[in-house]
Design a protein around this motif. Structure first.
Motif: not given
Lengths: 321, 418
Positions: B309-323
Motif C-alpha cells: 500500500a502507498a500508505g504502508a508504515q513499514n516499507m522495508d519489511a513490506a519489500k522484504a516480504f515481497l522478496k
C-alpha cells in the motif's frame, strides 16, 4: 404556644432564603427530552441526513471512489443525470422493474388481510397456526431468497417437480429475462404477506365487538359486514401495511442480489441494485453515476414519504378536533 | 541460575540477529498484511508465510488479517484509503489499474531491478503500468479444456488439435445424448473465458489485447468472426441448458455426473472435481484447439499478486516480504499440490508432480507462443469487463441478439476509453 407547627404544610418556595436553583434545574422539563434525543439525533444526522447531501454533491462528479473527492474527482455538472435520464437502458430496465415491484408488492396487503381474517378465530391451537404463517417474516431475506432460488431451479427444483406432475414445464423462471423479476417478487411477497397479516391480526383485536354485534342485529353478514363494519375499523392497520409495503418494494435489494445477482443479462435490476453495481460492487468504480441513481431513487421515495407524512398529519389533526 | 538464562537469551538473540543479517538489514516494528486467501488451503499457506517470515526476523511482528475473498473485492478500497496496511493481496493487469491511478499502491520498480526478481521476467508485463511495477505475483494457473477421459475413450474420441476436430468430437458427444461443455454463467465471468479463447484463436493474442485496450471497435470484422465461431457451437447445442442459472460450481455437477464431457475452466476446478469422486484416470486436460492456423496460441493464465500500500508504515519489511514470497523455495513450497496446487512464478522453482500442473506448465512454457493473457475481467478495464460479460452471457442464451449486444458494447467502449 410558640412552637406550633402549621396545620397545612408550607408549599411555597423559600423566598430568597435558600440557594438559587441553577439554570438546568429551572429548565429541566424542557431540556431533558432533548438530552435523551441528542445521541440519536447525532447519529441520524451523521449516518442519514448528511450522507443524503453528500450523495447530491458526489452525483455532480466523475469519481472512482478512491482517494479524496476534491483531488481525484472531476466536476461534471449534471452530465451524470443527462446520461442517466437520456436513454440509459440499464436505468430504464431498473426503473420499470421498480414500478413492477411497487404494484405487485401491494398484493401482500389483501393477501395478508385474507389470512388474518382466516386465522382470527378461536380454535384450539390457533396460535400455532398463526406462528407458522408469521414464520417467513422472521427468516432472513437472504435465506428466503436462497430457498426460493432452489425452489425455482431449472431441473432439480420443487416447482418443476410439481409442474411435471401436471405434465407441464420445465420452466427456468430465474433464467428467463421475461419471468425472472416476477419470480423474485413472488419470493418477496411471501414474507411481506406474513408481515401484513400480523398487522391485521393486531388490528382485528381492536375491532369493537359491540359494533359487530350491532351490525349483526341489523342483519349485516359476510362481505357487507367486512366492507362496512370491519374494514373501516382496520384503517390504521391498512395505512401502516401500505407504508411498509411501499417502502419495502422501493428498497428491494437482498432478494435480487441473492437470487439472480441482477441477471440474466441485467433484466432483474432495480434502482437500488443498479446503484450498488455502479458504485460499490466488484467492477463498480463510478461513485458519481451511482450517486445520481441514488438521488433519483431518493426523489421517488420522497413522493411517497411526503404523501405518508401529510396523511399522518391530517389524521392527527382530525383526531384532535 | 539467572546468569545462565541471560547468557542463553543473549546468545540466541545474537544468533537470530546474525541469521537475519545474512539476508537483509534487520527489520523491526510491525508488518501488517491483509490477505484474501480465505479458502482453507490458501489460508493455511498464508498463515505459514506470515509465521515463517516472522520467525526469520526476531524484531519484527507480523500481523495477518485474512478477509473473505469475495468481500475483499469491495473492501480493498476502504482498507487502502482509510487505514492502509503494509501488504495486500490483489490481481494483476488492468484489475490493479484503479488503485495504481489513485496512488494507493506503492511503486516497487526498484524491487524488480534486484537480482532475486530476475527469474520472474515472464510475468513482469502483467505487473507493469506506465513502465513501472506495482507488485509481485505469487501464483498463477493455466486455463484449458478439462474433459472426461473415460467418456472420450468410451466414445472413441481423441484430444482435438483443431476447431474442426473439436466440432466433430462435439457432434459425436451430442449424438450420444450428452452435452459437450458444462458452464455456469450466473456470475458472468465464465463466459469471458470462452470469449478470450475464441478470440485469441480466431484473431490472435495481439488482436485480443488491442481489443482489451479499446483500440479495436467491437464492430470490427474480426470480432464478428469470433462470435460466428462461437455461434456454431451454440447452435449445435454444445453447452448445457440453463447455464445462466448456475454458478461454475453448480455447473460442475453436470461434468462429474457425466452429462457434459468437457469444461473450459482454470486449474482451480481440478480440486472440486477430485472431491466429487473423479479419479485422475477419469479427467484429463488439453489446450484449447487452434481455429485460425495463422495465429499463434495465446493462453489465459491469471496471476494472483501481492502489493504494498502507498500508505504502508513499514516499507522495508513490506519489500522484504515481497522478496521472500517470490523466492524459488517459497514458490515451490506454496504452489505444491497439497498447498495451493498451482504454478510457481519463479523460473527457478520446480513444479509439483501433478498431472495437471505439469501439463499446464508445459503448455505455458512451450506452447503459448502468442502470449499469456490474464483473463477477460482483468485485461479489460473494470467497467468494460462488466458490460462485456453481461453481453457475452446474453449472447450465449440468445445468439440472435448479437447485433444489439455489439452495438451496446461499442457504445460502452467509446465512452470508457475516451
Amino acid at each position: 404556644m410558640t412552637n406550633v407547627a402549621p396545620a397545612v404544610p408550607d408549599r411555597h418556595p423559600p423566598l430568597g432564603g435558600g440557594p438559587r436553583r441553577g439554570w438546568y434545574r429551572r429548565n429541566e422539563i424542557a431540556v431533558t427530552p432533548w438530552l435523551f434525543l441528542l445521541p440519536g439525533l447525532l447519529f441520524f444526522a451523521v449516518y442519514v441526513i448528511i450522507p443524503i447531501f453528500q450523495s447530491f454533491q458526489i452525483s455532480l462528479y466523475e469519481w472512482n471512489g478512491l482517494g479524496d473527492l476534491s483531488e481525484t474527482g472531476e466536476y461534471v455538472g449534471l452530465a451524470n443525470y443527462e446520461r442517466l435520464l437520456g436513454g440509459d437502458r440499464k436505468f430504464e430496465t431498473s426503473f420499470w422493474n421498480n414500478v413492477r415491484w411497487l404494484v405487485l408488492y401491494l398484493l401482500a396487503i389483501p393477501a395478508g388481510l385474507f389470512i388474518a381474517l382466516f386465522l382470527n378465530q378461536t380454535v384450539a391451537g390457533i396460535r400455532v397456526y398463526k406462528s407458522l404463517f408469521f414464520f417467513p417474516f422472521v427468516l432472513s431475506q437472504v435465506v428466503v431468497g436462497l430457498v426460493f432460488s432452489w425452489f425455482y431451479l431449472p431441473r432439480e427444483g420443487l416447482l418443476n417437480a410439481i409442474l411435471a406432475v401436471f405434465g407441464a414445464g420445465p420452466v427456468n423462471i430465474l433464467g428467463d429475462p421475461d419471468l425472472a423479476t416476477y419470480g423474485i417478487i413472488a419470493a418477496g411477497l411471501w414474507p411481506q404477506t406474513a408481515y401484513c397479516m400480523i398487522l391485521y391480526l393486531t388490528g382485528l383485536n381492536a375491532v369493537d365487538p359491540e359494533q359487530v354485534e350491532a351490525a349483526r342485529l341489523d342483519g349485516a353478514k359476510g362481505w357487507k359486514m367486512l366492507w362496512y363494519v370491519i374494514l373501516p375499523q382496520l384503517r390504521p392497520a391498512t395505512f401502516i401495511a401500505f407504508v411498509v409495503t411501499i417502502i419495502g418494494a422501493l428498497r428491494s435489494f437482498d432478494f435480487i442480489a441473492v437470487m439472480t445477482n441482477g441477471g440474466p443479462f441485467g433484466s432483474t435490476r432495480v434502482l437500488s441494485f443498479y446503484m450498488f453495481e455502479e458504485a460499490l460492487s466488484e467492477f463498480g468504480f463510478r461513485m458519481g453515476y451511482g450517486s445520481a441513481i441514488a438521488v433519483v431513487l431518493f426523489m421517488l421515495m420522497l413522493v411517497f414519504i411526503t404523501y405518508f407524512l401529510w396523511q399522518m398529519w391530517s389524521d392527527e389533526r382530525a383526531a384532535r378536533r | 541460575m539467572r546468569s545462565i538464562l541471560t547468557a542463553l537469551a543473549a546468545t540466541t538473540a545474537l544468533a537470530g540477529a546474525a541469521h537475519a543479517d545474512a539476508h537483509a538489514p534487520a527489520l523491526s516494528g510491525t508488518l501488517r498484511i491483509v490477505s484474501d486467501m480465505s479458502n482453507p488451503a490458501p489460508r493455511a499457506v498464508m498463515e505459514e508465510l506470515a509465521s515463517g517470515f516472522d520467525e526469520m526476523h526476531p524484531d519484527l511482528t507480523v500481523e495477518l488479517e485474512v478477509v473473505d475473498r469475495e468481500a475483499w473485492k469491495t473492501q480493498i478500497r476502504n482498507t487502502l484509503s482509510a487505514n492502509p496496511p503494509d501488504v495486500v493481496n490483489w490481481y494483476a493487469a488492468n484489475r490493479m489499474g484503479p488503485y495504481v491511478e489513485a496512488g494507493l499502491f506503492a511503486d516497487v520498480s526498484d524491487l524488480w531491478q534486484e537480482e532475486e526478481l530476475q527469474d520472474l521476467q515472464a510475468v513482469k508485463g502483467a505487473m507493469t503500468i506506465d513502465d513501472k511495477q506495482w507488485g509481485v505475483p505469487y501464483t498463477y494457473y493455466q486455463w484449458g479444456i478439462y474433459y472426461r477421459e473415460d467418456i472420450f475413450d468410451e466414445l472413441g474420441l481423441e484430444e482435438p488439435a483443431t476447431f474442426e476436430e473439436e466440432k466433430a468430437n462435439c457432434q459425436k458427444i451430442l449424438d450420444a445424448g450428452k452435452k459437450c461443455y458444462a458452464i455456469g454463467t450466473k456470475f458472468l465471468w465464465t463466459a469471458g473465458g470462452w470469449f478470450d479463447y475464441l478470440n485469441m484463436r480466431t484473431n490472435g493474442f495481439d488482436y485480443h489485447m488491442r481489443l482489451a485496450n479499446g483500440e479495436i471497435p467491437w464492430t470490427d470484422e474480426g470480432v464478428a468472426q469470433t462470435f460466428a465461431n462461437w455461434r456454431e457451437l451454440i447452435d449445435m447445442g454444445a453447452f448445457i441448458d440453463d447455464h445462466q442459472s448456475y454458478s461454475w460450481q453448480e455447473a460442475l455437477k453436470f461434468f462429474t455426473d457425466g452429462e457434459a464431457t468437457a469444461y473450459l475452466i482454470g486449474n482451480f476446478a481440478v480440486a472440486p472435481m477430485r472431491d466429487a469422486g473423479l479419479t485422475d484416470e477419469q479427467i484429463d486436460f488439453y489446450q484449447f484447439p487452434a481455429i485460425n492456423p495463422d495465429v499463434e496460441m495465446g493462453e489465459d493464465a491469471p496471476t494472483d499478486t501481492f502489493h504494498i500500500a502507498a500508505g504502508a508504515q513499514n516499507m522495508d519489511a513490506a519489500k522484504a516480504f515481497l522478496k521472500y514470497v517470490v523466492s524459488p523455495d517459497v514458490q515451490t513450497d506454496i504452489n505444491s499440490g497439497e498447498k495451493l496446487g498451482q504454478l510457481p512464478v519463479n523460473a527457478k522453482s520446480s513444479v509439483d508432480a501433478d498431472e495437471f500442473l505439469e501439463q499446464g506448465f508445459e503448455m505455458l512454457q512451450n506452447n503459448a507462443t502468442g502470449g499469456v493473457a490474464q483473463f477477460f475481467d482483468r485485461d479489460f478495464p473494470a467497467e468494460m469487463a462488466s458490460v462485456g460479460m453481461e453481453g457475452l452471457q446474453e449472447f450465449m442464451v440468445f445468439p440472435d441478439n448479437l447485433e444489439d449486444i455489439i452495438a451496446r458494447l461499442e457504445e460502452a467502449r467509446q465512452r470508457i476509453y475516451e
